[in-house]
Design a protein around this motif. Structure first.
Motif, PDB file in Angstrom:
ATOM      1  N   VAL A  58     -26.607 100.062  92.894  1.00 36.00           N
ATOM      2  CA  VAL A  58     -26.235 101.471  92.799  1.00 36.00           C
ATOM      3  C   VAL A  58     -24.900 101.710  93.504  1.00 36.00           C
ATOM      4  CG1 VAL A  58     -26.868 103.820  93.445  1.00 36.00           C
ATOM      5  CG2 VAL A  58     -28.609 102.262  92.546  1.00 36.00           C
ATOM      6  N   VAL A  59     -24.800 101.267  94.744  1.00 34.63           N
ATOM      7  CA  VAL A  59     -23.540 101.439  95.473  1.00 34.63           C
ATOM      8  C   VAL A  59     -22.441 100.593  94.835  1.00 34.63           C
ATOM      9  CG1 VAL A  59     -22.373 101.005  97.670  1.00 34.63           C
ATOM     10  CG2 VAL A  59     -24.613 102.110  97.642  1.00 34.63           C
ATOM     11  N   GLU A  60     -22.780  99.394  94.385  1.00 32.44           N
ATOM     12  CA  GLU A  60     -21.790  98.549  93.719  1.00 32.44           C
ATOM     13  C   GLU A  60     -21.184  99.266  92.513  1.00 32.44           C
ATOM     14  OE1 GLU A  60     -21.525  94.264  91.331  1.00 32.44           O
ATOM     15  OE2 GLU A  60     -23.299  94.741  92.529  1.00 32.44           O
ATOM     16  N   GLY A  61     -22.048  99.927  91.742  1.00 39.23           N
ATOM     17  CA  GLY A  61     -21.559 100.656  90.578  1.00 39.23           C
ATOM     18  C   GLY A  61     -20.650 101.813  90.952  1.00 39.23           C
ATOM     19  N   LEU A  62     -21.029 102.561  91.994  1.00 35.63           N
ATOM     20  CA  LEU A  62     -20.197 103.692  92.406  1.00 35.63           C
ATOM     21  C   LEU A  62     -18.863 103.221  92.980  1.00 35.63           C
ATOM     22  CD1 LEU A  62     -22.878 106.079  93.958  1.00 35.63           C
ATOM     23  CD2 LEU A  62     -21.916 106.091  91.657  1.00 35.63           C
ATOM     24  N   LEU A  63     -18.874 102.093  93.652  1.00 28.01           N
ATOM     25  CA  LEU A  63     -17.608 101.516  94.128  1.00 28.01           C
ATOM     26  C   LEU A  63     -16.697 101.156  92.953  1.00 28.01           C
ATOM     27  CD1 LEU A  63     -18.668  99.216  97.099  1.00 28.01           C
ATOM     28  CD2 LEU A  63     -17.008 101.084  97.211  1.00 28.01           C
ATOM     29  N   ALA A  64     -17.301 100.741  91.846  1.00 35.33           N
ATOM     30  CA  ALA A  64     -16.493 100.408  90.671  1.00 35.33           C
ATOM     31  C   ALA A  64     -15.739 101.640  90.168  1.00 35.33           C
ATOM     32  CB  ALA A  64     -17.380  99.832  89.571  1.00 35.33           C
ATOM     33  N   PHE A  65     -16.400 102.809  90.200  1.00 39.43           N
ATOM     34  CA  PHE A  65     -15.718 104.046  89.820  1.00 39.43           C
ATOM     35  C   PHE A  65     -14.533 104.319  90.747  1.00 39.43           C
ATOM     36  CE2 PHE A  65     -19.960 104.914  88.023  1.00 39.43           C
ATOM     37  CZ  PHE A  65     -19.619 105.379  86.767  1.00 39.43           C
ATOM     38  N   ARG A  66     -14.763 104.154  92.034  1.00 35.59           N
ATOM     39  CA  ARG A  66     -13.693 104.406  93.003  1.00 35.59           C
ATOM     40  C   ARG A  66     -12.550 103.415  92.799  1.00 35.59           C
ATOM     41  NH1 ARG A  66     -11.984 107.684  95.663  1.00 35.59           N
ATOM     42  NH2 ARG A  66     -12.128 106.932  97.803  1.00 35.59           N
ATOM     43  N   ARG A  67     -12.892 102.135  92.572  1.00 37.96           N
ATOM     44  CA  ARG A  67     -11.872 101.115  92.371  1.00 37.96           C
ATOM     45  C   ARG A  67     -11.060 101.397  91.108  1.00 37.96           C
ATOM     46  NH1 ARG A  67     -15.160  97.133  91.982  1.00 37.96           N
ATOM     47  NH2 ARG A  67     -14.816  96.726  89.759  1.00 37.96           N
ATOM     48  N   ALA A  68     -11.693 102.033  90.124  1.00 35.43           N
ATOM     49  CA  ALA A  68     -11.004 102.369  88.878  1.00 35.43           C
ATOM     50  C   ALA A  68     -10.130 103.605  89.009  1.00 35.43           C
ATOM     51  CB  ALA A  68     -12.028 102.568  87.762  1.00 35.43           C
ATOM     52  N   GLY A  69     -10.131 104.234  90.204  1.00 31.33           N
ATOM     53  CA  GLY A  69      -9.229 105.352  90.437  1.00 31.33           C
ATOM     54  C   GLY A  69      -9.882 106.709  90.501  1.00 31.33           C
ATOM     55  N   CYS A  70     -11.223 106.764  90.422  1.00 30.37           N
ATOM     56  CA  CYS A  70     -11.893 108.060  90.433  1.00 30.37           C
ATOM     57  C   CYS A  70     -11.920 108.653  91.835  1.00 30.37           C
ATOM     58  CB  CYS A  70     -13.334 107.918  89.928  1.00 30.37           C
ATOM     59  SG  CYS A  70     -13.434 107.494  88.191  1.00 30.37           S
ATOM     60  N   ASP A  71     -11.572 109.928  91.926  1.00 34.62           N
ATOM     61  CA  ASP A  71     -11.693 110.646  93.191  1.00 34.62           C
ATOM     62  C   ASP A  71     -13.145 110.988  93.499  1.00 34.62           C
ATOM     63  OD1 ASP A  71      -8.750 111.258  93.938  1.00 34.62           O
ATOM     64  OD2 ASP A  71      -8.885 111.808  91.831  1.00 34.62           O
ATOM     65  N   GLY A  72     -13.939 111.159  92.459  1.00 34.36           N
ATOM     66  CA  GLY A  72     -15.337 111.503  92.662  1.00 34.36           C
ATOM     67  C   GLY A  72     -16.166 111.128  91.460  1.00 34.36           C
ATOM     68  N   ILE A  73     -17.496 111.126  91.673  1.00 33.27           N
ATOM     69  CA  ILE A  73     -18.438 110.716  90.642  1.00 33.27           C
ATOM     70  C   ILE A  73     -19.600 111.687  90.620  1.00 33.27           C
ATOM     71  CG2 ILE A  73     -19.845 108.830  89.710  1.00 33.27           C
ATOM     72  CD1 ILE A  73     -17.760 107.890  92.638  1.00 33.27           C
ATOM     73  N   LEU A  74     -19.956 112.160  89.435  1.00 39.82           N
ATOM     74  CA  LEU A  74     -21.214 112.874  89.270  1.00 39.82           C
ATOM     75  C   LEU A  74     -22.296 111.827  89.056  1.00 39.82           C
ATOM     76  CD1 LEU A  74     -18.909 114.919  88.119  1.00 39.82           C
ATOM     77  CD2 LEU A  74     -20.893 116.170  87.252  1.00 39.82           C
ATOM     78  N   SER A  75     -23.289 111.821  89.928  1.00 42.31           N
ATOM     79  CA  SER A  75     -24.318 110.784  89.849  1.00 42.31           C
ATOM     80  C   SER A  75     -25.658 111.337  90.282  1.00 42.31           C
ATOM     81  CB  SER A  75     -23.946 109.591  90.738  1.00 42.31           C
ATOM     82  OG  SER A  75     -25.003 108.642  90.765  1.00 42.31           O
ATOM     83  N   TYR A  76     -26.694 110.991  89.523  1.00 45.75           N
ATOM     84  CA  TYR A  76     -28.060 111.365  89.891  1.00 45.75           C
ATOM     85  C   TYR A  76     -28.527 110.597  91.119  1.00 45.75           C
ATOM     86  CZ  TYR A  76     -27.743 113.288  85.221  1.00 45.75           C
ATOM     87  OH  TYR A  76     -27.329 113.999  84.119  1.00 45.75           O
ATOM     88  N   PHE A  77     -27.814 109.540  91.460  1.00 46.43           N
ATOM     89  CA  PHE A  77     -28.119 108.768  92.668  1.00 46.43           C
ATOM     90  C   PHE A  77     -27.524 109.410  93.922  1.00 46.43           C
ATOM     91  CE2 PHE A  77     -28.234 105.177  89.505  1.00 46.43           C
ATOM     92  CZ  PHE A  77     -29.542 104.773  89.724  1.00 46.43           C
ATOM     93  N   ALA A  78     -26.773 110.488  93.790  1.00 46.05           N
ATOM     94  CA  ALA A  78     -25.978 111.031  94.891  1.00 46.05           C
ATOM     95  C   ALA A  78     -26.759 111.217  96.192  1.00 46.05           C
ATOM     96  CB  ALA A  78     -25.313 112.337  94.481  1.00 46.05           C
ATOM     97  N   PRO A  79     -27.919 111.894  96.198  1.00 45.81           N
ATOM     98  CA  PRO A  79     -28.580 112.110  97.491  1.00 45.81           C
ATOM     99  C   PRO A  79     -29.074 110.818  98.132  1.00 45.81           C
ATOM    100  CG  PRO A  79     -29.967 112.889  95.701  1.00 45.81           C
ATOM    101  CD  PRO A  79     -28.623 112.577  95.100  1.00 45.81           C
ATOM    102  N   ASP A  80     -29.583 109.896  97.335  1.00 46.99           N
ATOM    103  CA  ASP A  80     -30.063 108.625  97.893  1.00 46.99           C
ATOM    104  C   ASP A  80     -28.905 107.813  98.458  1.00 46.99           C
ATOM    105  OD1 ASP A  80     -32.668 109.266  97.163  1.00 46.99           O
ATOM    106  OD2 ASP A  80     -32.499 108.272  95.217  1.00 46.99           O
TER     107      ASP A  80
END
Length: 335
Positions: A301-323
């Motif tokens: 889960v964190v690995e995937g969100l890091l991929a968004f950040r590495r791709a240049g995203c300032d933020g991510i809408l994610s259902y995993f957010a609170p966890d």
């Protein structure tokens, strides 16, 4: 360029040896500040249950979404995004409930702002939660009409701004809706309300669980390929982003997320504008389903969100957010 030192003088593994060293040289960071939590709010009695196609995700009532908002604030999540699940019997071809000040989405906005005034509330602007045929726009003789739909979307956005929304998220993909919405906000005293445009929203198969969650899937007539972007296209997405920024969008979004990281990178590099991505319901369902089966570790889960950040995203809408925010807080506490 200096020559590469001969082996064994150059050993990249030296900096991977301990958690401290790895953290010291990490090139990409993820924090709760990068997260937006999408939530579903229902007006249907008995529908505040776990969504079968999204294990672990439930619909909230107007009362229970307040507790969700308080949890988000405690965890440092800066924004929560509201998606309405409305009564099937109240859906019509004219979609007039979409701009009703007392529809379920607007009631949820007011409830969240009352409970946690400093938490930002983002909305969704599209007609599908209130549309009898499941489309994001009005349907006339089998065609999703553009300009009439834009007029409806503007009314919907103004009602959300009046309810207290901080960020409006037009997800409909009608042409010209950003300029029309920005003008209406300025003219009606809402110049501080931001627009995060779903500027590069693709006609994707990854949305299925979401349509179940908002009750739009069963009634969808046909598909959405006449107004969402062909998954084969990159340059078209760039044109859509450029147009939306020129029309007054403050931020832009790519949707879906992980299958379109190349688009995220291109948007960030080309426009240098605040860039977000939506880790959509199908992405969530695949990951959470595989984790529950024991096929994947929850570390993905964190690995995937890091991929968004590495791709240049300032933020991510994610259902995993609170966890994820909770896990990051725990890790920081140990530090």
């Amino acid at each position: 360029m200096s020559p590469i030192a001969p082996f064994p003088m150059s050993r990249p593994r030296r900096l991977r040896r301990t958690p401290g060293l790895r953290a010291m040289v990490a090139e990409t960071a993820l924090s709760a500040d990068n997260l937006i939590w999408p939530v579903f709010v229902t007006e249907v009695a008995g529908a505040d249950i776990e969504i079968p196609s999204m294990p672990g995700v439930t619909r909230f009532t107007v009362d229970s979404v307040k507790a969700a908002a308080e949890r988000a604030a405690r965890l440092g999540i800066p924004a929560i995004c509201v998606f309405p699940h409305s009564d099937q019997e109240g859906k019509t071809d004219s979609c007039e409930r979409a701009w009703d000040p007392d529809n379920i989405g607007n009631r949820a906005i007011r409830a969240i702002k009352e409970a946690v005034p400093d938490l930002m509330v983002m909305t969704d602007i599209a007609l599908d939660p209130y549309n009898a045929n499941g489309h994001d726009g009005l349907v006339r003789d089998g065609e999703i009409v553009n300009d009439e739909t834009v007029e409806c979307l503007v009314r919907m956005g103004l009602a959300q701004a009046e309810a207290g929304a901080d960020i409006l998220g037009p997800s409909d993909m009608m042409d010209g809706r950003i300029g029309a919405l920005r003008a209406a906000l300025e003219q009606n005293g809402h110049s501080n309300v931001a627009i995060m445009s779903y500027a590069a929203k693709y006609a994707s198969g990854f949305y299925g669980p979401f349509r179940d969650a908002v009750g739009a899937g069963a009634r969808l007539v046909g598909d959405k390929k006449t107004y969402q972007i062909d998954p084969a296209n990159r340059d078209e997405a760039m044109r859509c982003v450029a147009r939306d920024l020129a029309e007054g969008a403050d931020m832009v979004m790519v949707k879906p997320g992980m299958p379109y990281l190349d688009i995220c990178r291109m948007v960030r590099d080309r426009f240098a504008a605040p860039t977000f991505a939506y880790q959509v319901s199908g992405e969530y369902a695949m990951l959470e389903g595989a984790i529950r089966q024991g096929w994947l570790s929850r570390d993905v889960v964190v690995e995937g969100l890091l991929a968004f950040r590495r791709a240049g995203c300032d933020g991510i809408l994610s259902y995993f957010a609170p966890d994820v925010a909770e896990a990051l807080a725990t890790t920081a506490g140990r530090g």
